[in-house]
Design a protein around this motif. Structure first.
Motif, PDB file in Angstrom:
ATOM      1  N   ALA A 245       7.203 -11.245  -8.911  1.00 46.76           N
ATOM      2  CA  ALA A 245       8.263 -11.509  -7.941  1.00 46.76           C
ATOM      3  C   ALA A 245       9.344 -12.377  -8.586  1.00 46.76           C
ATOM      4  CB  ALA A 245       7.674 -12.210  -6.718  1.00 46.76           C
ATOM      5  N   ALA A 246      10.472 -12.495  -7.908  1.00 44.37           N
ATOM      6  CA  ALA A 246      11.578 -13.294  -8.452  1.00 44.37           C
ATOM      7  C   ALA A 246      11.202 -14.759  -8.604  1.00 44.37           C
ATOM      8  CB  ALA A 246      12.804 -13.155  -7.550  1.00 44.37           C
ATOM      9  N   ASP A 247      10.173 -15.218  -7.893  1.00 41.83           N
ATOM     10  CA  ASP A 247       9.726 -16.599  -8.039  1.00 41.83           C
ATOM     11  C   ASP A 247       8.564 -16.725  -9.022  1.00 41.83           C
ATOM     12  OD1 ASP A 247       7.753 -15.441  -6.495  1.00 41.83           O
ATOM     13  OD2 ASP A 247       7.992 -16.779  -4.773  1.00 41.83           O
ATOM     14  N   GLY A 248       8.256 -15.664  -9.739  1.00 40.76           N
ATOM     15  CA  GLY A 248       7.260 -15.716 -10.801  1.00 40.76           C
ATOM     16  C   GLY A 248       5.858 -15.311 -10.402  1.00 40.76           C
ATOM     17  N   ALA A 249       5.608 -15.049  -9.127  1.00 40.45           N
ATOM     18  CA  ALA A 249       4.269 -14.663  -8.686  1.00 40.45           C
ATOM     19  C   ALA A 249       3.902 -13.290  -9.238  1.00 40.45           C
ATOM     20  CB  ALA A 249       4.193 -14.647  -7.167  1.00 40.45           C
ATOM     21  N   ALA A 250       2.706 -13.183  -9.801  1.00 36.88           N
ATOM     22  CA  ALA A 250       2.250 -11.918 -10.370  1.00 36.88           C
ATOM     23  C   ALA A 250       1.250 -11.200  -9.474  1.00 36.88           C
ATOM     24  CB  ALA A 250       1.624 -12.152 -11.745  1.00 36.88           C
ATOM     25  N   GLU A 251       1.009 -11.728  -8.282  1.00 39.40           N
ATOM     26  CA  GLU A 251       0.100 -11.087  -7.341  1.00 39.40           C
ATOM     27  C   GLU A 251       0.414 -11.554  -5.926  1.00 39.40           C
ATOM     28  OE1 GLU A 251      -2.135 -13.111  -5.604  1.00 39.40           O
ATOM     29  OE2 GLU A 251      -1.576 -14.912  -6.704  1.00 39.40           O
ATOM     30  N   VAL A 252       0.055 -10.705  -4.994  1.00 45.27           N
ATOM     31  CA  VAL A 252       0.090 -11.046  -3.577  1.00 45.27           C
ATOM     32  C   VAL A 252      -1.243 -10.603  -3.005  1.00 45.27           C
ATOM     33  CG1 VAL A 252       1.172 -10.633  -1.343  1.00 45.27           C
ATOM     34  CG2 VAL A 252       2.600 -10.818  -3.394  1.00 45.27           C
ATOM     35  N   GLY A 253      -1.990 -11.536  -2.454  1.00 45.50           N
ATOM     36  CA  GLY A 253      -3.315 -11.198  -1.967  1.00 45.50           C
ATOM     37  C   GLY A 253      -4.276 -10.839  -3.079  1.00 45.50           C
ATOM     38  N   GLY A 254      -4.022 -11.389  -4.278  1.00 50.34           N
ATOM     39  CA  GLY A 254      -4.909 -11.152  -5.401  1.00 50.34           C
ATOM     40  C   GLY A 254      -4.649  -9.876  -6.170  1.00 50.34           C
ATOM     41  N   ARG A 255      -3.628  -9.100  -5.772  1.00 51.52           N
ATOM     42  CA  ARG A 255      -3.347  -7.847  -6.447  1.00 51.52           C
ATOM     43  C   ARG A 255      -1.847  -7.730  -6.733  1.00 51.52           C
ATOM     44  NH1 ARG A 255      -6.464  -2.708  -4.121  1.00 51.52           N
ATOM     45  NH2 ARG A 255      -5.763  -2.017  -6.185  1.00 51.52           N
ATOM     46  N   SER A 256      -1.509  -6.967  -7.759  1.00 51.07           N
ATOM     47  CA  SER A 256      -0.110  -6.792  -8.151  1.00 51.07           C
ATOM     48  C   SER A 256       0.563  -5.642  -7.423  1.00 51.07           C
ATOM     49  CB  SER A 256      -0.028  -6.547  -9.659  1.00 51.07           C
ATOM     50  OG  SER A 256      -0.721  -5.361 -10.018  1.00 51.07           O
ATOM     51  N   GLU A 257      -0.209  -4.805  -6.753  1.00 45.11           N
ATOM     52  CA  GLU A 257       0.313  -3.565  -6.170  1.00 45.11           C
ATOM     53  C   GLU A 257       1.475  -3.804  -5.215  1.00 45.11           C
ATOM     54  OE1 GLU A 257      -1.424   0.407  -3.870  1.00 45.11           O
ATOM     55  OE2 GLU A 257      -2.694  -1.347  -4.168  1.00 45.11           O
ATOM     56  N   ALA A 258       1.417  -4.884  -4.433  1.00 47.92           N
ATOM     57  CA  ALA A 258       2.454  -5.141  -3.437  1.00 47.92           C
ATOM     58  C   ALA A 258       3.811  -5.443  -4.061  1.00 47.92           C
ATOM     59  CB  ALA A 258       2.036  -6.303  -2.540  1.00 47.92           C
ATOM     60  N   LEU A 259       3.839  -5.776  -5.343  1.00 51.36           N
ATOM     61  CA  LEU A 259       5.081  -6.156  -6.002  1.00 51.36           C
ATOM     62  C   LEU A 259       5.838  -4.964  -6.579  1.00 51.36           C
ATOM     63  CD1 LEU A 259       3.691  -9.249  -7.926  1.00 51.36           C
ATOM     64  CD2 LEU A 259       5.208  -9.303  -5.938  1.00 51.36           C
ATOM     65  N   GLY A 260       5.165  -3.861  -6.804  1.00 55.90           N
ATOM     66  CA  GLY A 260       5.772  -2.749  -7.526  1.00 55.90           C
ATOM     67  C   GLY A 260       6.266  -1.645  -6.609  1.00 55.90           C
ATOM     68  N   GLY A 261       7.504  -1.180  -6.851  1.00 60.87           N
ATOM     69  CA  GLY A 261       8.051  -0.043  -6.132  1.00 60.87           C
ATOM     70  C   GLY A 261       7.985   1.213  -6.985  1.00 60.87           C
ATOM     71  N   PRO A 262       8.697   2.267  -6.593  1.00 63.73           N
ATOM     72  CA  PRO A 262       8.658   3.530  -7.343  1.00 63.73           C
ATOM     73  C   PRO A 262       9.088   3.379  -8.807  1.00 63.73           C
ATOM     74  CG  PRO A 262       9.644   3.866  -5.184  1.00 63.73           C
ATOM     75  CD  PRO A 262       9.481   2.382  -5.344  1.00 63.73           C
ATOM     76  N   GLY A 263      10.115   2.587  -9.059  1.00 62.61           N
ATOM     77  CA  GLY A 263      10.560   2.410 -10.443  1.00 62.61           C
ATOM     78  C   GLY A 263       9.507   1.742 -11.298  1.00 62.61           C
ATOM     79  N   ASP A 264       8.847   0.726 -10.759  1.00 61.29           N
ATOM     80  CA  ASP A 264       7.789   0.052 -11.509  1.00 61.29           C
ATOM     81  C   ASP A 264       6.634   0.993 -11.796  1.00 61.29           C
ATOM     82  OD1 ASP A 264       6.388  -2.419 -12.532  1.00 61.29           O
ATOM     83  OD2 ASP A 264       5.039  -1.887 -10.894  1.00 61.29           O
ATOM     84  N   ARG A 265       6.290   1.820 -10.813  1.00 56.70           N
ATOM     85  CA  ARG A 265       5.200   2.774 -11.037  1.00 56.70           C
ATOM     86  C   ARG A 265       5.567   3.789 -12.115  1.00 56.70           C
ATOM     87  NH1 ARG A 265       4.585   1.673  -5.489  1.00 56.70           N
ATOM     88  NH2 ARG A 265       5.979   3.338  -4.814  1.00 56.70           N
ATOM     89  N   GLN A 266       6.843   4.171 -12.182  1.00 55.78           N
ATOM     90  CA  GLN A 266       7.263   5.100 -13.225  1.00 55.78           C
ATOM     91  C   GLN A 266       7.176   4.452 -14.599  1.00 55.78           C
ATOM     92  OE1 GLN A 266      11.253   6.670 -12.791  1.00 55.78           O
ATOM     93  NE2 GLN A 266      10.878   8.322 -14.258  1.00 55.78           N
ATOM     94  N   ILE A 267       7.603   3.194 -14.701  1.00 55.56           N
ATOM     95  CA  ILE A 267       7.476   2.471 -15.972  1.00 55.56           C
ATOM     96  C   ILE A 267       6.007   2.288 -16.332  1.00 55.56           C
ATOM     97  CG2 ILE A 267       7.948   0.304 -17.178  1.00 55.56           C
ATOM     98  CD1 ILE A 267      10.451   1.965 -16.700  1.00 55.56           C
ATOM     99  N   PHE A 268       5.184   1.933 -15.368  1.00 55.62           N
ATOM    100  CA  PHE A 268       3.746   1.758 -15.572  1.00 55.62           C
ATOM    101  C   PHE A 268       3.133   3.018 -16.180  1.00 55.62           C
ATOM    102  CE2 PHE A 268      -0.595   2.255 -13.925  1.00 55.62           C
ATOM    103  CZ  PHE A 268      -1.174   1.043 -14.239  1.00 55.62           C
ATOM    104  N   ARG A 269       3.447   4.178 -15.587  1.00 53.85           N
ATOM    105  CA  ARG A 269       2.920   5.440 -16.115  1.00 53.85           C
ATOM    106  C   ARG A 269       3.446   5.713 -17.517  1.00 53.85           C
ATOM    107  NH1 ARG A 269       4.081   7.103 -10.692  1.00 53.85           N
ATOM    108  NH2 ARG A 269       6.064   7.984 -11.405  1.00 53.85           N
ATOM    109  N   THR A 270       4.728   5.484 -17.715  1.00 51.76           N
ATOM    110  CA  THR A 270       5.334   5.760 -19.018  1.00 51.76           C
ATOM    111  C   THR A 270       4.664   4.953 -20.122  1.00 51.76           C
ATOM    112  OG1 THR A 270       7.476   6.291 -18.012  1.00 51.76           O
ATOM    113  CG2 THR A 270       7.481   5.666 -20.350  1.00 51.76           C
ATOM    114  N   LEU A 271       4.448   3.665 -19.878  1.00 51.04           N
ATOM    115  CA  LEU A 271       3.834   2.821 -20.900  1.00 51.04           C
ATOM    116  C   LEU A 271       2.413   3.272 -21.203  1.00 51.04           C
ATOM    117  CD1 LEU A 271       5.122  -0.750 -19.948  1.00 51.04           C
ATOM    118  CD2 LEU A 271       6.185   1.007 -21.368  1.00 51.04           C
ATOM    119  N   ARG A 272       1.677   3.688 -20.199  1.00 49.64           N
ATOM    120  CA  ARG A 272       0.328   4.211 -20.440  1.00 49.64           C
ATOM    121  C   ARG A 272       0.392   5.505 -21.253  1.00 49.64           C
ATOM    122  NH1 ARG A 272      -4.133   3.511 -15.725  1.00 49.64           N
ATOM    123  NH2 ARG A 272      -4.411   1.251 -15.944  1.00 49.64           N
TER     124      ARG A 272
END
Length: 250
Positions: A41-68
């Motif tokens: 998040a913009a305040d540096g948090a890498a998780e919400v509720g213990g998971r990162s999923e809530a932080l990522g939108g479609p663009g992040d998921r596309q980058i995530f797949r690309t890097l894998r």
């Protein structure tokens, strides 16, 4: 998705553009190139509720797949594998063919760092056609190691503790040189603090998660800060995608 740096004004980036933007060097034989990928998040948090999923939108998921899709192996700490319910990497058939054409295996294996091997052999992680690699220490309980050898390759990388230099050496010996680490924060900090990290890909999500969240690094303090150089900056629907290089490392 559009490029802001280093060539501002390039809009509507397609998958081929992302492949080029995130292309990796081929490391010398017996060595690795280690790339970290995080969303925060913009305040540096890498998780919400213990998971990162809530932080990522479609663009992040596309980058995530690309890097894998560009990696030889995905490296993760056991805590993150449990918290995020890790499963096998998903690579569509056309992309598998593209990987094979460039000398990669069709699907990158998941490699998990765990000193205690406190991992359920029935976990989703072990449903992959490609066996995961578990990187552990000689001090890990023998019964756990025996059970996990039924579903994964178990590799000892240290006596009392897992030694990350040995981890990367073991991966390189298997031809897994282009390493994508997805955390967690402790593993990321240990790699960077030991000078083993080559680059960081960071998504900054347009939200504030609030106090008391984990960041992208955790653990013992470093003796000094680690400088990085910005390679590019992309944007999609308010999310920023930054690729940083460690100076003198690629």
């Amino acid at each position: 998705m559009r490029r802001l740096l280093p060539a501002p004004g390039q809009d509507d980036l397609i998958q081929e553009d992302l492949d080029a933007a995130y292309a990796l060097p081929v490391p010398p034989a017996g060595t690795t190139h280690v790339r970290a990928n995080f969303v925060a998040a913009a305040d540096g948090a890498a998780e919400v509720g213990g998971r990162s999923e809530a932080l990522g939108g479609p663009g992040d998921r596309q980058i995530f797949r690309t890097l894998r899709w560009l990696a030889d192996v995905v490296l993760v700490g056991a805590g993150t594998a449990r918290a995020e319910n890790y499963g096998p990497a998903v690579v569509p058939p056309a992309r598998q063919e593209a990987r094979i054409a460039t000398g990669l295996a069709p699907v990158p294996p998941i490699a998990v760092v765990s000193g205690s091997l406190a991992i359920d052999p029935g976990a989703r992680l072990f449903s992959a056609a490609v066996r995961p690699v578990l990187l552990t220490a000689a001090s890990a309980p023998a019964d756990r190691a025996a059970a996990l050898r039924e579903v994964a390759d178990v590799v000892v990388c240290g006596e009392e503790n897992v030694e990350l230099g040995q981890v990367l050496g073991a991966l390189a010996e298997r031809g897994l040189q282009r390493v994508l680490t997805e955390g967690g924060p402790t593993l990321h900090a240990q790699l960077a603090g030991a000078g083993l990290l080559d680059e960081l890909c960071l998504t900054v999500a347009p939200m504030l998660a609030g106090p008391r969240h984990l960041g992208i690094v955790a653990g013992d303090a470093w003796p000094m800060a680690q400088p990085m150089e910005l390679a590019h900056l992309l944007e999609d629907d308010g999310s920023l995608f930054l690729r940083y290089h460690v100076p003198n490392k690629g």
